[in-house]
Design a protein around this motif. Structure first.
Motif, PDB file in Angstrom:
ATOM      1  N   GLN A 212      99.808  44.262  96.270  1.00 27.89           N
ATOM      2  CA  GLN A 212     100.974  43.680  96.910  1.00 27.89           C
ATOM      3  C   GLN A 212     102.232  44.765  96.506  1.00 27.89           C
ATOM      4  N   ASP A 216     104.600  46.276  99.362  1.00 26.92           N
ATOM      5  CA  ASP A 216     106.035  45.858  99.501  1.00 26.92           C
ATOM      6  C   ASP A 216     106.961  47.387  99.429  1.00 26.92           C
ATOM      7  N   GLU A 241     100.143  40.850 107.277  1.00 24.65           N
ATOM      8  CA  GLU A 241     101.403  40.763 106.618  1.00 24.65           C
ATOM      9  C   GLU A 241     102.524  41.653 106.846  1.00 24.65           C
TER      10      GLU A 241
ATOM     11  N   LYS B 251      99.900  34.101  90.098  1.00 30.43           N
ATOM     12  CA  LYS B 251     100.391  35.329  90.796  1.00 30.43           C
ATOM     13  C   LYS B 251      99.246  36.030  91.437  1.00 30.43           C
ATOM     14  N   ALA B 254      98.888  34.200  95.041  1.00 27.20           N
ATOM     15  CA  ALA B 254     100.080  34.526  95.672  1.00 27.20           C
ATOM     16  C   ALA B 254      99.770  36.016  96.551  1.00 27.20           C
ATOM     17  N   ALA B 255      99.102  36.794  95.611  1.00 23.77           N
ATOM     18  CA  ALA B 255      98.938  38.198  96.272  1.00 23.77           C
ATOM     19  C   ALA B 255      97.814  38.551  97.091  1.00 23.77           C
ATOM     20  N   ARG B 262     103.729  36.501 107.557  1.00 29.45           N
ATOM     21  CA  ARG B 262     104.404  37.612 107.546  1.00 29.45           C
ATOM     22  C   ARG B 262     104.996  37.875 105.938  1.00 29.45           C
ATOM     23  N   ARG B 263     104.782  38.933 105.367  1.00 27.42           N
ATOM     24  CA  ARG B 263     105.182  39.225 104.106  1.00 27.42           C
ATOM     25  C   ARG B 263     106.544  39.672 104.201  1.00 27.42           C
ATOM     26  N   ALA B 265     108.846  41.852 102.578  1.00 27.06           N
ATOM     27  CA  ALA B 265     108.762  42.965 101.479  1.00 27.06           C
ATOM     28  C   ALA B 265     109.962  43.214 101.132  1.00 27.06           C
ATOM     29  N   ALA B 266     111.217  43.030 101.714  1.00 28.25           N
ATOM     30  CA  ALA B 266     112.401  43.510 101.259  1.00 28.25           C
ATOM     31  C   ALA B 266     112.765  43.052 100.215  1.00 28.25           C
ATOM     32  N   GLY B 267     113.526  43.796  99.124  1.00 29.92           N
ATOM     33  CA  GLY B 267     114.004  43.040  97.916  1.00 29.92           C
ATOM     34  C   GLY B 267     112.929  43.049  97.006  1.00 29.92           C
ATOM     35  N   GLY B 268     111.650  43.627  97.407  1.00 34.93           N
ATOM     36  CA  GLY B 268     110.579  43.483  96.438  1.00 34.93           C
ATOM     37  C   GLY B 268     110.162  44.711  95.489  1.00 34.93           C
ATOM     38  N   LEU B 269     111.281  45.478  95.440  1.00 32.26           N
ATOM     39  CA  LEU B 269     111.040  46.779  94.590  1.00 32.26           C
ATOM     40  C   LEU B 269     110.913  46.718  93.177  1.00 32.26           C
ATOM     41  N   ARG B 270     111.776  45.765  92.790  1.00 31.86           N
ATOM     42  CA  ARG B 270     111.784  45.815  91.092  1.00 31.86           C
ATOM     43  C   ARG B 270     110.719  44.761  90.975  1.00 31.86           C
ATOM     44  N   THR B 271     109.748  44.704  89.942  1.00 32.41           N
ATOM     45  CA  THR B 271     109.005  43.605  89.461  1.00 32.41           C
ATOM     46  C   THR B 271     108.905  43.598  87.994  1.00 32.41           C
TER      47      THR B 271
END
Lengths: 358, 271
Positions: A212, A216, A241, B251, B254-255, B262-263, B265-271
């Motif tokens: 994921q 992403d 997705e 987690k 959810a993955a 639709r996933r 993805a935007a804004g998902g760069l820092r985890t």
């Protein structure tokens, strides 16, 4: 990365709007064979599809369906035994198949970048990750100093959320996790500012949570920078997705293509339907899992039926074997190549639970 | 209530790399497996799930804790010493990558016959061909392929050789370490169906290690979620997936990719 020049393409690609004008990449009737000791392997047969700027297209199908061969053909990395028997690969107006090797080298890696399944295995184990990346960047940007290249990579890694990037660059590939290597490879691919990224099963070796993270990252970078992507996968759910459109390959033939919302939830080709039925996604019971009959035909055969799915298809009729694949349109970009496409009701029937959380 | 088939009591595995570098791969894991159950073990790479499977299969000694199989304490027995036990033939393992786990110089027949040769009774050894053919048939491997070497077989066929080898002596417990992760979705469905049929006809018990949560959800009665060597959550499959208690389980769930979703993805760069 503040110093990075702006991408020449419009930053916000139009998702789900088909590019009716000139696509970034158009593969036209591509037919590829491989010479082997036991005969010619008819690997790709009349493959056609196009990708607009900033669009993300999934190439899906079983192992041996020709997904990777298609990706490698665009990169012109098929090797000496490959024989392009017909077709064109038009990238930004030029047929890549007719470019000189020198001109191709300026395209490969720079304008079209590729990401492989196993990042660790595709990195030189005796070089540090930093040296590998600096070399990649400098080979495409002549005159860039090592220090400047390194600074650019550090800034990019930092921006995509990799902690202590300078530290990571001193590591050897074997010292980093698979997910970390893949994220660094993605950063490297984007550092060259390509127009198109070909990602060949980039997450198949990774865990779901890392998968994921990597997807992403890949898709956010594509979207931010207007980079188009060919995403090669056998994971149909993952394709649905993240991608705009899906191209379904079987034994080297494109059998169905169109928006993921149509192709992967209410397919009109029996093969796509059967592929979906064999997956555990959205099933409530192990009995709902339907294994697909037969295997891919031997592509060395010279008597392959016109539809190479004919021998596995429950609805096969004589026309399937003898007549060229027809092209039936079910929408502006939804194309099914089948003599007897599924009715929409039948296509959607067994997947009532598809949209549920699990 | 039937007797427990396998009991793992506070099993730990510590790898010592010298110079004070140690890794606790499995940290005090307890697990009871009842006959006929399918227990799924999920977790990310490095969570210790394969190490736990190897300890259960007696391929690797644990650092501490007990292993009791069919009421017998086999804690001190691994490898060759375990293979001298009568219980050895009651347990078999199926590995992730059949190309790596099958001897390249053994034909499919020889690979499937090997357990008979090593662990079978004199009667069984005299009857090897019939046993091998029955196992191959049960695993869905065409008899014509028994003379083939692993490199001549497809991925799905190799997986079937591996399964046939594991079931040839009709074990009670099969420990499956990612048995389908090297396979395509369409082949995976075949192998999973074969495993489920075998379980019905032979009444076997499975410990099923996988990172494919979708598959584990469909196959297992009960699951264990492992993180960094520890079991962070366990319970009936429906309960764990329906109402996950641990943040890591949530987690993981959810993955899992979902068809038709639709996933963002935007804004998902820092985890």
């Amino acid at each position: 990365m503040a110093s990075e020049p702006a991408m020449p393409q419009p930053a916000a690609p139009q998702r789900s709007t088909p590019q009716r004008s000139t696509p970034l990449l158009a593969i036209e009737q591509l037919t590829v064979g491989f010479e082997t000791a036991t005969g010619t392997v008819h690997a790709l047969d009349d493959v056609s599809f196009a990708i607009g700027r900033g669009e993300c297209v999934a190439l899906v199908g079983e192992s041996g369906s020709g997904k990777s061969i298609t990706g490698l053909a665009v990169m012109r990395l098929l090797g000496r035994r490959a024989l392009v028997q017909a077709g064109r690969i038009v990238f930004d107006g030029a047929d890549l198949l007719t470019l000189s090797e020198k001109a191709m080298q300026a395209t490969r890696g720079k304008r079209v970048a590729m990401i492989f399944q196993n990042a660790k295995a595709s990195l030189n184990p005796i070089k540090t990750v930093g040296d590998i990346l600096v070399d990649i960047l400098r080979s495409h940007h002549h005159g860039l100093s090592r220090a400047a290249a390194r600074a650019r990579i550090v800034a990019l890694l930092d921006r995509i959320g990799i902690n202590e990037p300078a530290e990571r660059l001193r590591a050897y590939p074997s010292e980093l996790s698979g997910g970390m290597c893949q994220r660094i490879m993605i950063a490297a691919a984007f550092a060259c500012e390509p127009d198109l990224i070909i990602a060949d099963e980039p997450t198949s070796a990774l865990d779901v949570t890392t998968q994921q993270l990597v997807m992403d990252l890949l898709m956010t970078l594509c979207r931010e920078r207007g980079v188009a992507a060919i995403f090669i996968t056998h994971d149909l759910a993952l394709a649905s997705e993240y991608c705009d459109r899906a191209v379904v390959l079987h034994a080297g033939q494109v059998l169905e293509q169109g928006p993921v919302s149509e192709v992967l939830t209410s397919p009109r080709h029996p093969y796509t339907r059967m592929l979906l039925d064999s997956l555990p996604y959205g099933k409530d019971d192990i009995g709902q899992l339907k294994a697909m009959g037969g295997g891919l035909p031997d592509l060395r055969r010279n008597d392959l039926p016109c539809c190479r799915f004919a021998e596995r298809c429950p609805q096969v009729e004589p026309a399937c074997r003898g007549l060229p694949l027809p092209e039936r349109r079910f929408g502006p970009t939804h194309i099914v190549r089948c003599q007897h496409p599924l009715e929409p009701s039948l296509a959607a029937a067994p997947r009532a639970s598809a949209a549920r959380a699990m | 209530m039937a007797a427990k088939l396998l009991e793992l009591g506070a099993v730990s595995k510590v790898f010592d790399f010298g110079g004070g570098a140690r890794l606790t791969a499995v940290d005090a894991v307890s697990l009871d497996v009842m006959p006929g159950e399918i227990v799924g073990i999920v977790g990310e790479s490095g969570s210790g799930k394969s190490t736990l499977a190897r300890i259960a299969a007696r391929l690797m000694p644990q650092s501490s804790g007990n292993v009791i199989f069919r009421g017998e304490d086999v804690s001190g027995l691994t490898g060759v010493r375990f293979s001298r036990q009568p219980a050895r033939r009651r347990m078999q393992m199926v590995f992730q990558d059949p190309l790596a786990s099958l001897n390249p110089r053994f034909t499919a027949f020889a690979a499937i016959a090997d357990p008979v040769r090593q662990l079978g009774t004199a009667d069984e050894r005299g009857n090897t061909r019939a046993l091998v053919e029955r196992a191959a048939q049960r695993a869905g491997l065409p008899p014509a392929l028994l003379a083939s070497y692993p490199h001549q077989l497809s991925g799905g066929q190799r997986a079937r050789v591996d399964i046939a080898r594991a079931i040839v002596l009709e074990p009670e417990l099969l420990i499956l370490d990612e048995p389908t992760s090297a396979l395509d979705a369409s082949l995976q469905a075949h192998v999973v169906q074969t495993l489920m049929q075998l379980r019905q006809t032979m009444g076997m018990t499975y410990i099923f290690v996988s990172h494919d949560l979708n598959l584990v959800r469909l196959m297992s009665d009960r699951i264990l979620v492992m993180l960094k060597g520890k079991v962070v959550e366990s319970g009936a499959t429906a309960a764990v997936f329906g109402d996950p208690q641990h943040a890591y389980t949530r987690k993981l769930i959810a993955a899992i990719p979902v068809l038709g979703r639709r996933r963002a993805a935007a804004g998902g760069l820092r985890t």
